[in-house]
Design an enzyme around this catalytic site. Structure first.
Site, mmCIF file in Angstrom:
data_model
loop_
_atom_site.group_PDB
_atom_site.id
_atom_site.type_symbol
_atom_site.label_atom_id
_atom_site.label_comp_id
_atom_site.label_asym_id
_atom_site.label_seq_id
_atom_site.Cartn_x
_atom_site.Cartn_y
_atom_site.Cartn_z
ATOM 1 N N ASP A 223 -4.207 -6.470 4.632
ATOM 2 C CA ASP A 223 -5.263 -7.329 5.174
ATOM 3 C C ASP A 223 -5.142 -8.765 4.675
ATOM 4 O OD1 ASP A 223 -6.557 -5.296 6.645
ATOM 5 O OD2 ASP A 223 -7.537 -4.574 4.822
ATOM 6 N N CYS B 51 0.230 1.648 14.317
ATOM 7 C CA CYS B 51 0.137 2.674 13.279
ATOM 8 C C CYS B 51 0.445 2.122 11.887
ATOM 9 C CB CYS B 51 1.108 3.818 13.613
ATOM 10 S SG CYS B 51 0.909 5.276 12.596
ATOM 11 N N PRO C 274 -2.736 -12.044 9.838
ATOM 12 C CA PRO C 274 -3.040 -11.949 11.268
ATOM 13 C C PRO C 274 -3.369 -10.518 11.662
ATOM 14 C CG PRO C 274 -0.674 -12.189 10.926
ATOM 15 C CD PRO C 274 -1.326 -12.425 9.597
ATOM 16 N N ASP C 275 -4.242 -10.361 12.651
ATOM 17 C CA ASP C 275 -4.608 -9.050 13.179
ATOM 18 C C ASP C 275 -3.704 -8.759 14.380
ATOM 19 O OD1 ASP C 275 -5.797 -6.840 14.438
ATOM 20 O OD2 ASP C 275 -7.761 -7.354 13.638
ATOM 21 N N LEU D 192 -2.962 -5.936 16.048
ATOM 22 C CA LEU D 192 -3.522 -5.098 17.110
ATOM 23 C C LEU D 192 -4.490 -5.876 17.982
ATOM 24 C CD1 LEU D 192 -3.670 -2.276 18.321
ATOM 25 C CD2 LEU D 192 -5.363 -1.672 16.584
ATOM 26 N N LYS E 270 9.488 -16.211 -11.112
ATOM 27 C CA LYS E 270 8.703 -15.099 -11.626
ATOM 28 C C LYS E 270 7.569 -15.624 -12.501
ATOM 29 C CE LYS E 270 8.933 -10.989 -14.548
ATOM 30 N NZ LYS E 270 9.771 -10.130 -15.411
ATOM 31 N N ASN F 120 0.847 -1.196 0.000
ATOM 32 C CA ASN F 120 0.000 0.000 0.000
ATOM 33 C C ASN F 120 0.878 1.240 0.000
ATOM 34 O OD1 ASN F 120 0.578 0.686 2.906
ATOM 35 N ND2 ASN F 120 -0.443 -1.300 3.190
#
Length: 414
Positions: A288, A283, A316-317, A319, A298, A220
């Site tokens: 996701d 932060c 994995p989450d 937080l 490749k 991202n």
């Protein structure tokens, strides 16, 4: 915004073409009430005259280590002790090398070795000189020594080439100076220092990268700037700070322990390895999803195929994992939203058992990802505070102040 009134700043100008920008910086600093003294190397005088900097600063320029007249007025040791902050701008490759290796055979290098004031280095050089192994090695030494590194910027250069190595513009340097004094000033309404003294603050920052094959990945636009600003502010508040960072192009904040990671799994493992956190600030812009499997070679375009399907699995989450620990640290999350900001932020805070959440509208391209500025809304318990658009360092200072108030407040007597 931090006040620069009555601050004492020593500007050291070394021999680069970007020296022509320094009178503008001095003028802007004086407009804000800063007392500025200037030191020039002999190389700097090939690009700009001492008389110019004397005129804009209001003080004689210092340029000689062994000048009896200068010693009688303000000796170099006294000058080294005088400054609240020393800024080396422009800092040439040679200047960085001299600083990194502790030389002390001219006024510039002796001042920097004889001071206990913080030193900010503002690099300026040709793109190849900046990327050279020797310069990058010296950069790491300076970072390890706790020097602040501001820049360089990218763009066209005096040599006609384009790339990283441009000195930051005077307005940008001025903002870094404001941010520095904002981060090192008091972080709550009572302006008491050391608001997080004795606390261990763990911060995740930047993006993660999830490999598709050996040359491609999912990621991202996160630059990591907000997380790094929070690390700077937490360290200034007296905390011991561990910064778990995805791939970014940022210098490690002074006094902060940095752990570099690539994937979400890497970030989770690094977080799980920390056993004594008091505050956790999630932060990082953690991906996701990740590819269910990484191709060993490749991936090639197949003749006649106009599409590619990837099978993704949930990451994995991090937080949520931290918030389930016992004892639970004070958990702070971020919510980057494009609509219904308050609703989604409050829902996320409740679902993940967070103590605080900072929400920002990433649909505004002038702030947020890759920008030096942001505007956020902070939610905690039954409180809400909107912070208008300002530098990320200023926002970080306020957020750390909110965290300090919550984590150091004493329970009322029954």
């Amino acid at each position: 915004m931090a006040s620069l009134t009555k601050r004492k700043l020593l500007l050291i100008v070394t021999g680069g073409i970007a020296a022509y920008k320094t009178p503008e910086l001095v003028r802007r600093l004086r407009d804000e009430g800063t007392e500025v003294r200037v030191v020039m190397t002999h190389g700097a005088k090939a690009f700009i005259t001492p008389l110019t900097l004397q005129a804009v600063s209001g003080y004689p320029v210092h340029d000689d280590l062994l000048d009896p007249a200068a010693e009688a007025a303000m000796g170099h040791i006294e000058l080294a002790r005088w400054a609240d902050l020393i800024v080396v701008a422009p800092a040439t490759a040679s200047a960085m090398a001299r600083l990194a290796h502790g030389l002390a055979d001219d006024l510039f290098s002796t001042l920097c070795l004889a001071t206990d004031s913080p030193i900010a280095v503002v690099p300026a050089m040709n793109r190849l000189m900046w990327s050279a192994h020797a310069t990058q090695r010296n950069l790491r030494l300076l970072q390890d020594d706790g020097k602040l590194i501001w820049g360089p910027a990218e763009g066209s250069q005096a040599c006609g080439e384009t790339g990283a190595g441009r000195m930051l513009e005077p307005a940008e340097i001025l903002q870094r100076i404001r941010d520095f004094f904002g981060a090192t000033s008091a972080l709550n309404k009572t302006e008491s220092p050391g608001a997080l003294q004795g606390k261990h603050v763990v911060i995740t920052a930047g993006p993660t990268r999830e490999a598709i094959d050996p040359v491609r990945y999912l990621s991202n636009y996160s630059s990591g700037k907000m997380g790094y600003a929070l690390a700077t502010a937490a360290q200034a508040a007296g905390a011991r700070v561990t910064l778990i960072s995805g791939p970014v192009q940022l210098s490690t904040p002074s006094g902060v322990q940095r752990i570099d990671v690539i994937t979400a799994d890497d970030m989770l493992k690094a977080t799980q390895a920390v056993t004594d956190m008091d505050v956790f600030i999630g932060c990082a812009a953690v991906a996701d999803f990740r590819p269910a499997s990484m191709a060993s070679q490749k991936m090639k375009k197949q003749h006649g195929e106009d599409s590619l399907q990837l099978s993704l699995v949930k990451n994995p989450d991090i937080l949520a994992w931290v918030a389930k620990q016992s004892p639970k640290p004070f958990c702070v999350g971020f919510a980057a939203e494009t609509q219904n900001l308050d609703h989604y932020a409050k829902d996320k805070m409740q679902r993940k058992n967070l103590d605080m959440i900072i929400a920002n509208d990433v649909s505004n391209t002038n702030i947020g990802f890759n920008s030096d500025h942001n505007a956020v809304t902070v939610f905690w318990q039954n409180n809400k505070k909107h912070l208008e658009a300002q530098s990320k360092q200023s926002i970080a200072t306020e957020v750390i102040g909110f965290i300090a108030q919550q984590t150091t407040s004493q329970p009322e007597e029954p």
